[in-house]
Design a protein around this motif. Structure first.
Motif, PDB file in Angstrom:
ATOM      1  N   ASP A   1       3.277   1.423   2.803  1.00  0.00           N
ATOM      2  CA  ASP A   1       4.575   0.735   2.505  1.00  0.00           C
ATOM      3  C   ASP A   1       5.573   1.110   1.661  1.00  0.00           C
ATOM      4  O   ASP A   1       6.800   1.410   2.008  1.00  0.00           O
ATOM      5  CB  ASP A   1       3.911  -0.769   1.779  1.00  0.00           C
ATOM      6  CG  ASP A   1       4.645  -1.975   2.268  1.00  0.00           C
ATOM      7  OD1 ASP A   1       5.571  -1.892   3.322  1.00  0.00           O
ATOM      8  OD2 ASP A   1       4.805  -2.829   1.509  1.00  0.00           O
TER       9      ASP A   1
ATOM     10  N   LEU B   1       3.470   0.167  -7.106  1.00  0.00           N
ATOM     11  CA  LEU B   1       2.398   0.351  -6.298  1.00  0.00           C
ATOM     12  C   LEU B   1       0.966   0.426  -7.004  1.00  0.00           C
ATOM     13  O   LEU B   1       0.874   0.880  -7.710  1.00  0.00           O
ATOM     14  CB  LEU B   1       2.264   1.662  -5.390  1.00  0.00           C
ATOM     15  CG  LEU B   1       1.187   2.061  -4.374  1.00  0.00           C
ATOM     16  CD1 LEU B   1       0.900   1.050  -3.397  1.00  0.00           C
ATOM     17  CD2 LEU B   1       1.235   3.441  -3.990  1.00  0.00           C
TER      18      LEU B   1
ATOM     19  N   TYR C   1      -1.679   8.559  -4.426  1.00  0.00           N
ATOM     20  CA  TYR C   1      -0.985   8.003  -3.488  1.00  0.00           C
ATOM     21  C   TYR C   1      -0.008   8.864  -2.520  1.00  0.00           C
ATOM     22  O   TYR C   1      -0.041  10.082  -2.829  1.00  0.00           O
ATOM     23  CB  TYR C   1       0.208   7.137  -4.414  1.00  0.00           C
ATOM     24  CG  TYR C   1       0.948   8.250  -5.319  1.00  0.00           C
ATOM     25  CD1 TYR C   1       1.935   8.747  -5.098  1.00  0.00           C
ATOM     26  CD2 TYR C   1       0.583   8.564  -6.767  1.00  0.00           C
ATOM     27  CE1 TYR C   1       2.735   9.686  -6.072  1.00  0.00           C
ATOM     28  CE2 TYR C   1       0.920   9.324  -7.417  1.00  0.00           C
ATOM     29  CZ  TYR C   1       2.179  10.020  -7.238  1.00  0.00           C
ATOM     30  OH  TYR C   1       2.807  10.844  -8.068  1.00  0.00           O
TER      31      TYR C   1
ATOM     32  N   ASP D   1       0.858  -1.121   0.039  1.00  0.00           N
ATOM     33  CA  ASP D   1       0.005   0.045  -0.146  1.00  0.00           C
ATOM     34  C   ASP D   1       0.927   1.317   0.098  1.00  0.00           C
ATOM     35  O   ASP D   1       2.172   1.175  -0.020  1.00  0.00           O
ATOM     36  CB  ASP D   1      -0.984  -0.013   1.226  1.00  0.00           C
ATOM     37  CG  ASP D   1      -0.378  -0.240   2.364  1.00  0.00           C
ATOM     38  OD1 ASP D   1       0.917   0.291   2.690  1.00  0.00           O
ATOM     39  OD2 ASP D   1      -0.787  -0.975   3.507  1.00  0.00           O
TER      40      ASP D   1
END
Length: 526
Positions: free
Chosen positions: A30, A77, A89, A27
């Motif tokens: 991460d 990602l 993001y 995610d």
């Protein structure tokens, strides 16, 4: 492979190219944690781009390539498709300032956005609507097929600098000479530069869109034209990426011929820039002499390789030409002549009081700032950073054939124009040495092997071009044609460095500082 005890598992890609590892972030958090870890370990952000994967039944994908001492971790990602909304993001620009423009370009082209505060367009100059994204699969815009958009002028929110006596000087994007377009907004007091902000993207040519659906051969021709002065570096990075994806290793002779062409490309650009730097400091004699040497160099390229810039000679699987004993002898002889001529000019530049007065302490960047900006290549080495993808360093073995050649990287700790001039001189000498070694030790054998595309495969190529790290990421579609190719020029990181380098200098020094970097507009205007 685990980096810094982070929970992301990376797998090294196959092949003889630069060491690269593929990993997937679970995610956004991460990905953010890994980026922070890279920064803490003095790593860099090497590239960032986006991909529309909805045709594969998925959403979107963000790709981030980081640079560590060991090589290049490539982290992806996945982002869910949310109707017409831009998937979001975590903003990386607070960790790596170089991410800012890459993130904005990714939003302009693919329609995925960071959650950062700077959402100004980067590549979109009013040529298409804000809610239309050219790299989405449903963005039809071929001539005669899709919709046409009026090209309206667009306002850009430059950062304002206030205070008594402060004013702005706008320069470009159209310049007086034969130069690529770019706008430079200087905030000054008198002639002293307080701030420089750039606006690029005027050459946007849709090159990444042109890759989609292309075959390997067309992709090789296209990538060599991203930035013409680095055609060998781009072609080699693309070939490395394709070869890694398709699990093919080029023959040893082909690798040596690639290195030979890359070093000739490096010498040609340094010769031209050293002449231009002399000219920008009112030493026209330097320009005429270095351009004479560069012209002779390019003419021999034409004679041996069939092209002055050796365009279209490096392809996936190897090279499309070979050299005979007479050609090798001609190159060895030329290296000797150029070495002698450059040494004379080097002594002249160092002894010329007018040149040194303009070069020394002008446009300085120290090592700490260079690291924060993720700078690579010649400009980083001129700030004291021992960073060269062709050379051994702790934990890193360079890719073939440079592991055998023993490159001696050149550095200078001063970080100013004088340092960048000195590094260019010494890199010419080192490249001439390498060319002599390559010509004498060129192995026999084939120069090319066949490459069969593998559906849905991907690869990353990294080559130390004359400016710095040239990266190319390649993704194949299920039918073996190119689904996504992202060519990344080191100028993405170096353009912001130029903004810092001019601060506290005077406006008339800008052309000299600018030329000491000699960055690519085209390479960053995808």
């Amino acid at each position: 492979m685990i980096f810094h005890a982070e929970p992301i598992e990376f797998v090294r890609q196959p092949g003889l190219g630069a060491p690269a590892w593929r990993g997937r972030a679970a995610d956004g958090e991460d990905m953010l944690r890994f980026a922070i870890s890279v920064h803490r370990h003095h790593g860099r952000l090497a590239a960032l781009w986006g991909e529309d994967r909805r045709q594969q039944g998925a959403g979107y994908r963000l790709h981030c390539v980081f640079a560590l001492d060991e090589g290049w971790p490539w982290l992806s990602l996945d982002l869910a498709a949310e109707g017409d909304q831009c998937p979001v993001y975590p903003d990386l620009s607070g960790i790596f300032s170089a991410a800012n423009r890459m993130q904005r370009a990714t939003r302009d082209l693919v329609g995925i956005a960071s959650d950062g505060s700077d959402q100004r367009p980067w590549l979109r100059h009013g040529a298409w609507p804000a809610d239309w994204y050219p790299l989405r699969h449903d963005a039809v815009h071929e001539v005669g097929v899709g919709v046409g958009f009026a090209n309206f002028p667009s306002d850009y929110e430059f950062v304002k600098v206030g205070g008594e006596g402060a004013h702005e000087i706008p320069v470009g994007p159209i310049h007086a000479g034969i130069i690529e377009p770019g706008h430079f907004r200087f905030s000054v007091v008198g002639e002293r530069v307080l701030r420089l902000e750039q606006r690029l993207g005027y050459q946007h040519k849709g090159v990444e869109k042109l890759f989609i659906g292309a075959d390997l051969a067309h992709g090789a021709r296209l990538v060599g034209r991203v930035s013409g002065d680095s055609t060998c570096a781009y072609a080699w990075a693309y070939a490395d990426a394709v070869e890694a994806a398709c699990r093919v290793e080029p023959p040893p002779r082909a690798l040596m011929l690639r290195a030979l062409m890359l070093e000739r490309e490096r010498v040609a650009n340094h010769l031209g820039d050293l002449g231009a730097l002399g000219n920008d400091a009112a030493f026209a004699f330097g320009l005429t002499q270095f351009m004479r040497l560069k012209e002779d160099w390019l003419r021999l390229n034409q004679q041996i390789f069939g092209h002055r810039f050796m365009m279209d000679r490096i392809v996936p699987g190897g090279v499309v030409m070979d050299v005979d004993a007479a050609a090798l002898a001609a190159m060895i002889e030329q290296c000797g002549v150029v070495r002698g001529e450059v040494r004379k000019l080097h002594a002249l530049y160092d002894a010329h009081a007018g040149l040194q007065d303009r070069f020394v302490t002008t446009g300085a960047i120290d090592a700490a700032l260079a690291r924060e900006l993720s700078l690579s290549g010649m400009a980083a080495r001129a700030s004291g950073i021992l960073l060269d993808g062709r050379a051994h360093r702790q934990g890193y073995t360079p890719p073939a054939p440079y592991a055998k050649l023993g490159v001696r990287p050149v550095t200078d700790e001063r970080g100013d124009v004088a340092a960048r001039v000195a590094v260019r001189f010494d890199e010419i000498y080192e490249s001439l040495r390498l060319l002599h070694e390559i010509a004498l030790g060129l192995p026999g054998g084939e120069t090319r092997v066949e490459v069969a595309p593998i559906g849905d495969a991907s690869g990353l190529g990294v080559i130390e071009g004359w400016r710095g790290e040239v990266l190319v990421g390649v993704q194949f579609a299920g039918d073996g044609r190119l689904a996504r190719v992202h060519p990344h020029d080191p100028s993405w990181q170096a353009w912001p460095a130029l903004e810092h380098a001019v601060m506290k200098d005077i406006v008339p020094d800008f052309p000299l500082i600018n030329k000491s970097f000699n960055l690519s507009y085209s390479g960053a205007d995808l």
